[in-house]
Design an enzyme around this catalytic site. Structure first.
Site, PDB file in Angstrom:
ATOM      1  N   GLY A  14      27.060   9.983 -11.256  1.00  0.00           N
ATOM      2  CA  GLY A  14      25.740  10.133 -10.624  1.00  0.00           C
ATOM      3  C   GLY A  14      25.716  11.219  -9.552  1.00  0.00           C
ATOM      4  N   ARG A  39      29.023   2.643   0.022  1.00  0.00           N
ATOM      5  CA  ARG A  39      29.133   3.893  -0.729  1.00  0.00           C
ATOM      6  C   ARG A  39      28.077   4.899  -0.255  1.00  0.00           C
ATOM      7  NH1 ARG A  39      31.003   4.610  -6.999  1.00  0.00           N
ATOM      8  NH2 ARG A  39      33.084   5.032  -6.290  1.00  0.00           N
ATOM      9  N   VAL A  90      24.916   3.951 -13.699  1.00  0.00           N
ATOM     10  CA  VAL A  90      25.714   2.807 -13.238  1.00  0.00           C
ATOM     11  C   VAL A  90      26.862   2.570 -14.227  1.00  0.00           C
ATOM     12  CG1 VAL A  90      23.840   1.675 -12.006  1.00  0.00           C
ATOM     13  CG2 VAL A  90      24.196   1.165 -14.414  1.00  0.00           C
ATOM     14  N   THR A  92      29.461   0.814 -16.812  1.00  0.00           N
ATOM     15  CA  THR A  92      29.279  -0.097 -17.947  1.00  0.00           C
ATOM     16  C   THR A  92      30.668  -0.505 -18.451  1.00  0.00           C
ATOM     17  OG1 THR A  92      29.109   1.903 -19.292  1.00  0.00           O
ATOM     18  CG2 THR A  92      27.054   0.811 -18.747  1.00  0.00           C
ATOM     19  N   SER A 131      24.478   6.877 -18.122  1.00  0.00           N
ATOM     20  CA  SER A 131      25.666   6.067 -18.398  1.00  0.00           C
ATOM     21  C   SER A 131      25.968   6.103 -19.887  1.00  0.00           C
ATOM     22  CB  SER A 131      25.423   4.603 -18.031  1.00  0.00           C
ATOM     23  OG  SER A 131      25.024   4.464 -16.708  1.00  0.00           O
ATOM     24  N   GLU A 162      26.457  12.192 -20.244  1.00  0.00           N
ATOM     25  CA  GLU A 162      27.171  13.167 -19.422  1.00  0.00           C
ATOM     26  C   GLU A 162      28.537  13.452 -20.037  1.00  0.00           C
ATOM     27  OE1 GLU A 162      25.941  14.938 -16.672  1.00  0.00           O
ATOM     28  OE2 GLU A 162      27.661  15.897 -17.599  1.00  0.00           O
ATOM     29  N   GLU A 166      36.384  14.406 -15.018  1.00  0.00           N
ATOM     30  CA  GLU A 166      36.711  14.349 -13.590  1.00  0.00           C
ATOM     31  C   GLU A 166      37.741  15.430 -13.251  1.00  0.00           C
ATOM     32  OE1 GLU A 166      37.632  10.373 -12.300  1.00  0.00           O
ATOM     33  OE2 GLU A 166      36.058   9.628 -13.602  1.00  0.00           O
ATOM     34  N   CYS A 277      36.713   6.166 -19.153  1.00  0.00           N
ATOM     35  CA  CYS A 277      35.875   6.278 -20.353  1.00  0.00           C
ATOM     36  C   CYS A 277      36.560   6.018 -21.686  1.00  0.00           C
ATOM     37  CB  CYS A 277      35.250   7.670 -20.399  1.00  0.00           C
ATOM     38  SG  CYS A 277      34.032   7.895 -19.112  1.00  0.00           S
ATOM     39  N   ARG A 346      41.460   4.746 -12.312  1.00  0.00           N
ATOM     40  CA  ARG A 346      41.075   3.763 -13.320  1.00  0.00           C
ATOM     41  C   ARG A 346      41.827   4.005 -14.638  1.00  0.00           C
ATOM     42  NH1 ARG A 346      34.601   4.143 -12.859  1.00  0.00           N
ATOM     43  NH2 ARG A 346      35.151   6.304 -12.422  1.00  0.00           N
TER      44      ARG A 346
HETATM   45  C1  UDX Z   1      30.052   6.525 -15.210  1.00  0.00           C
HETATM   46  C2  UDX Z   1      29.012   6.151 -16.240  1.00  0.00           C
HETATM   47  O1  UDX Z   1      27.842   5.863 -15.677  1.00  0.00           O
HETATM   48  C3  UDX Z   1      29.638   5.210 -17.201  1.00  0.00           C
HETATM   49  O2  UDX Z   1      28.772   4.712 -18.118  1.00  0.00           O
HETATM   50  C4  UDX Z   1      30.644   6.033 -17.862  1.00  0.00           C
HETATM   51  O3  UDX Z   1      31.107   5.517 -19.049  1.00  0.00           O
HETATM   52  C5  UDX Z   1      31.719   6.250 -16.867  1.00  0.00           C
HETATM   53  O4  UDX Z   1      31.208   6.990 -15.851  1.00  0.00           O
HETATM   54  P1  UDX Z   1      31.015   6.223 -12.953  1.00  0.00           P
HETATM   55  O5  UDX Z   1      30.066   7.141 -12.296  1.00  0.00           O
HETATM   56  O6  UDX Z   1      32.385   6.717 -13.239  1.00  0.00           O
HETATM   57  O7  UDX Z   1      30.366   5.673 -14.296  1.00  0.00           O
HETATM   58  O8  UDX Z   1      31.093   4.822 -12.290  1.00  0.00           O
HETATM   59  P2  UDX Z   1      31.256   4.480 -10.772  1.00  0.00           P
HETATM   60  O9  UDX Z   1      31.962   5.563 -10.053  1.00  0.00           O
HETATM   61  O10 UDX Z   1      31.774   3.096 -10.768  1.00  0.00           O
HETATM   62  O11 UDX Z   1      29.748   4.502 -10.242  1.00  0.00           O
HETATM   63  C6  UDX Z   1      28.775   3.607 -10.608  1.00  0.00           C
HETATM   64  C7  UDX Z   1      27.968   3.240  -9.363  1.00  0.00           C
HETATM   65  O12 UDX Z   1      26.863   2.451  -9.741  1.00  0.00           O
HETATM   66  C8  UDX Z   1      28.752   2.437  -8.320  1.00  0.00           C
HETATM   67  O13 UDX Z   1      28.726   3.113  -7.085  1.00  0.00           O
HETATM   68  C9  UDX Z   1      28.015   1.108  -8.258  1.00  0.00           C
HETATM   69  O14 UDX Z   1      27.984   0.540  -6.957  1.00  0.00           O
HETATM   70  C10 UDX Z   1      26.627   1.499  -8.722  1.00  0.00           C
HETATM   71  N1  UDX Z   1      25.832   0.389  -9.251  1.00  0.00           N
HETATM   72  C11 UDX Z   1      26.337  -0.439 -10.200  1.00  0.00           C
HETATM   73  C12 UDX Z   1      24.528   0.204  -8.791  1.00  0.00           C
HETATM   74  O15 UDX Z   1      24.071   0.925  -7.936  1.00  0.00           O
HETATM   75  N2  UDX Z   1      23.772  -0.796  -9.319  1.00  0.00           N
HETATM   76  C13 UDX Z   1      24.252  -1.629 -10.271  1.00  0.00           C
HETATM   77  O16 UDX Z   1      23.534  -2.508 -10.734  1.00  0.00           O
HETATM   78  C14 UDX Z   1      25.588  -1.440 -10.723  1.00  0.00           C
HETATM   79  C1  UDX Z   2      36.506  12.298 -20.464  1.00  0.00           C
HETATM   80  C2  UDX Z   2      35.841  13.365 -21.319  1.00  0.00           C
HETATM   81  O1  UDX Z   2      36.686  14.530 -21.355  1.00  0.00           O
HETATM   82  C3  UDX Z   2      34.464  13.712 -20.782  1.00  0.00           C
HETATM   83  O2  UDX Z   2      33.820  14.643 -21.642  1.00  0.00           O
HETATM   84  C4  UDX Z   2      33.645  12.442 -20.686  1.00  0.00           C
HETATM   85  O3  UDX Z   2      32.376  12.715 -20.143  1.00  0.00           O
HETATM   86  C5  UDX Z   2      34.352  11.412 -19.843  1.00  0.00           C
HETATM   87  O4  UDX Z   2      35.651  11.154 -20.363  1.00  0.00           O
HETATM   88  P1  UDX Z   2      37.785  12.261 -18.132  1.00  0.00           P
HETATM   89  O5  UDX Z   2      38.173  10.884 -18.518  1.00  0.00           O
HETATM   90  O6  UDX Z   2      37.221  12.513 -16.782  1.00  0.00           O
HETATM   91  O7  UDX Z   2      36.730  12.851 -19.167  1.00  0.00           O
HETATM   92  O8  UDX Z   2      39.094  13.198 -18.247  1.00  0.00           O
HETATM   93  P2  UDX Z   2      39.836  13.948 -19.439  1.00  0.00           P
HETATM   94  O9  UDX Z   2      40.150  15.304 -18.972  1.00  0.00           O
HETATM   95  O10 UDX Z   2      39.151  13.827 -20.724  1.00  0.00           O
HETATM   96  O11 UDX Z   2      41.232  13.161 -19.495  1.00  0.00           O
HETATM   97  C6  UDX Z   2      41.305  11.813 -19.913  1.00  0.00           C
HETATM   98  C7  UDX Z   2      42.766  11.407 -20.038  1.00  0.00           C
HETATM   99  O12 UDX Z   2      43.387  12.054 -21.132  1.00  0.00           O
HETATM  100  C8  UDX Z   2      43.612  11.730 -18.814  1.00  0.00           C
HETATM  101  O13 UDX Z   2      44.463  10.651 -18.521  1.00  0.00           O
HETATM  102  C9  UDX Z   2      44.398  12.932 -19.247  1.00  0.00           C
HETATM  103  O14 UDX Z   2      45.623  13.079 -18.574  1.00  0.00           O
HETATM  104  C10 UDX Z   2      44.607  12.624 -20.711  1.00  0.00           C
HETATM  105  N1  UDX Z   2      44.890  13.814 -21.538  1.00  0.00           N
HETATM  106  C11 UDX Z   2      43.988  14.823 -21.609  1.00  0.00           C
HETATM  107  C12 UDX Z   2      46.076  13.878 -22.251  1.00  0.00           C
HETATM  108  O15 UDX Z   2      46.889  12.959 -22.214  1.00  0.00           O
HETATM  109  N2  UDX Z   2      46.319  14.991 -23.013  1.00  0.00           N
HETATM  110  C13 UDX Z   2      45.448  16.020 -23.111  1.00  0.00           C
HETATM  111  O16 UDX Z   2      45.737  16.990 -23.839  1.00  0.00           O
HETATM  112  C14 UDX Z   2      44.241  15.931 -22.383  1.00  0.00           C
END
Ligand code: UDX
Ligand code: UDX
Length: 476
Positions: A14, A39, A90, A92, A131, A162, A166, A277, A346
């Site tokens: 977000g 937060r 949010v 999931t 999400s 999205e 990260e 994810c 995570r």
């Molecule tokens: C995101 C996406 O939204 C999720 O679907 C995806 O698969 C992973 O990435 P992310 O931004 O990483 O989630 O999650 P997080 O950092 O936990 O942030 C979610 C926020 O939503 C938290 O700060 C939580 O407090 C907030 N939240 C949750 C609300 O404000 N209202 C709610 O009802 C539940």
């Molecule tokens: C992933 C997707 O890349 C992104 O498009 C989606 O929106 C959210 O999920 P993220 O989880 O933030 O993003 O990181 P990513 O760079 O994909 O890495 C995920 C995991 O795979 C990490 O633990 C990374 O170390 C691992 N990885 C990645 C490997 O083990 N080998 C690789 O070659 C690449």
């Protein structure tokens, strides 16, 4: 023209997404709201060290746009009602109980948001699913909204998953390979989609904006993550074979990836993928396939997660057998976050591997440049709880764990060093000086699960070293 946006969820997705929209669209006022008040306070802090999410470049953007056209607030209802477009960002997580436990996405947060939006809205809204959600969630949201909304207010739901990763979130948002928007193919649906297209067109070339029906958009996110994770599991599975045959997995990745049809990305061997994810989304995909009676398809994708678990277990077994006895061994853990350049831990492979080490009697020293100390302890505690250990046992196991502030502290006086995250800092270790300063007679075994160290140099310095999938390792 959209003038006011509200984003529910001030997390890893977000906040960076809204910060970039605010920067690129100075005429749009954006408020990020979150049910977690601390937060929101942290995002409003004058000290950027307090920001809950660390992302390269994010602090700079927030310092420019915050309190100009980007706001953080806990007044959720007010900002929902005042906005024309509401992003749902949010979390999931995977369901912990009930139908679909361990596989399906827990949509409680999303459902609650939909209900709240319907109840408080006194004007029409476009709801944007940011999400990651199971395919056909929009249908479920429509039902919830229709049940609770005021009669004269109408809603349009569109999907805009999205794809940012990260650590590179801001770069990904600036230069997205593609922006995907799905909507109902009705006049109102298409108009809602166009209003979001207009926002992205401020910095994304139009040819990169893909427009689809809403179900394709929802499913594309799950499919993209599943296919990325599948590549990692493919290369990790082959690393077990290269170890046996004397081949080198890094050479295999280069040779295979040079084929344009395959491509060279996401072929790095690792201790298994982590992050919020991949595992969650694949398990969700498996669940959806099963719901539609597609057992073979479900099993095909499930195998990607099973290979990830296998890789972690395999690495633990290699360490265990090479050290002979883990009891009373001092082990340095280099890296806790699930990848470099993020404080997010995570699903990091460091968690199960380290837990298995302490369960088997090892003492750990852990160092990570960004991960929060309390979070590391929390991660271990949660994992150990999931193994049905009681509080007393967990407290006892945690007494075997020390978290270090510096890399040199962590490296000192160890029987083994395990690189689990590919932080650049670990590439710079001066192994020659380290050897000279080493107090014990026996040099530590080095396990490089990211293949980032210079194995030939290490071997020439007489270290015992293992790289995953590298037949040249002198630990077998
Ligand atoms: C995101 C996406 O939204 C999720 O679907 C995806 O698969 C992973 O990435 P992310 O931004 O990483 O989630 O999650 P997080 O950092 O936990 O942030 C979610 C926020 O939503 C938290 O700060 C939580 O407090 C907030 N939240 C949750 C609300 O404000 N209202 C709610 O009802 C539940
Ligand atoms: C992933 C997707 O890349 C992104 O498009 C989606 O929106 C959210 O999920 P993220 O989880 O933030 O993003 O990181 P990513 O760079 O994909 O890495 C995920 C995991 O795979 C990490 O633990 C990374 O170390 C691992 N990885 C990645 C490997 O083990 N080998 C690789 O070659 C690449």
């Amino acid at each position: 023209m959209i003038k006011k946006i509200c984003c529910i969820g001030a997390g890893y997705v977000g906040t960076p997404t809204m910060a970039v929209i605010a920067l690129k669209c100075p005429n749009i006022e954006i408020t990020v709201v979150d049910s977690n008040k601390s937060r929101i306070e942290a995002w409003n802090s004058s000290n950027s060290n307090d920001f809950p999410v660390k992302e390269t470049g994010l602090d700079d953007i927030i310092n420019v746009v915050r309190n100009k056209n980007l706001f953080f607030s806990s007044d959720i209802e007010k900002h929902i009602d005042e906005s024309e477009m509401i992003f749902l960002a949010v979390n999931t997580p995977t369901k912990k109980e009930g139908k679909g436990k361990g596989f399906a996405a827990d949509l409680t947060n999303i459902d609650q948001c939909a209900k709240q939006i319907a109840i408080v809205s006194s004007s029409d809204k476009i709801i944007v699913e940011k999400s990651t959600l199971p395919v056909r969630t929009a249908e479920r949201l429509k039902q919830i909204i229709n049940k609770h909304k005021q009669d004269d207010v109408s809603f349009e739901i569109i999907s805009n998953p999205e794809f940012l990763a990260e650590g590179t979130a801001i770069r990904d948002l600036y230069k997205s390979d593609r922006v995907l928007i799905g909507s109902d193919q009705t006049n109102k649906g298409l108009a809602a989609m166009e209003s979001l297209v207009k926002i992205y067109k401020n910095w994304i070339p139009e040819e990169r904006i893909i427009k689809t029906n809403i179900w394709s958009s929802e499913l594309s996110k799950l499919a993209s993550n599943a296919m990325l994770a599948q590549r990692i599991s493919s290369i990790n599975s082959l690393s077990a074979l290269t170890e046996k045959t004397g081949a080198k997995i890094n050479e295999l990745s280069i040779a295979v990836g040079k084929d344009n049809r395959i491509g060279d990305k996401f072929l790095n061997v690792s201790p298994g993928f982590g992050g919020s994810c991949f595992k969650k989304d694949i398990l969700n995909l498996v669940y959806i396939c099963r719901q539609y009676g597609l057992e073979e398809v479900a099993e095909y994708w499930h195998q990607v997660v099973k290979i990830n678990d296998y890789q972690r277990k395999r690495i633990f077994n290699i360490i265990n057998s090479s050290l002979k006895e883990l009891k009373n061994k001092r082990i340095s853990i280099l890296g806790w976050s699930f990848k470099k350049d993020t404080n997010d831990t995570r699903e990091s492979s460091s968690i199960p591997i380290s837990s298995d080490l302490i369960i088997n009697g090892a003492s750990l020293k852990i160092y990570d440049p960004l991960a929060d100390k309390k979070q590391i302890i929390q991660d271990l505690t949660t994992y150990l709880e999931s193994k049905n250990l009681d509080l007393k046992e967990i407290t006892c196991l945690l007494s075997q764990v020390k978290i270090n502030n510096t890399l040199s502290e962590c490296l000192s006086n160890s029987n083994a060093i395990i690189v689990l995250t590919e932080w650049d800092e670990f590439r710079q270790i001066d192994w020659q000086s380290y050897k000279l300063n080493f107090v014990d007679n026996v040099l530590p075994h080095i396990f490089d699960t990211r293949n980032i160290l210079d194995i030939e140099l290490l071997k020439s310095l007489e270290y015992k070293v293992l790289q995953i999938g590298n037949g040249d390792s002198n630990i077998k």
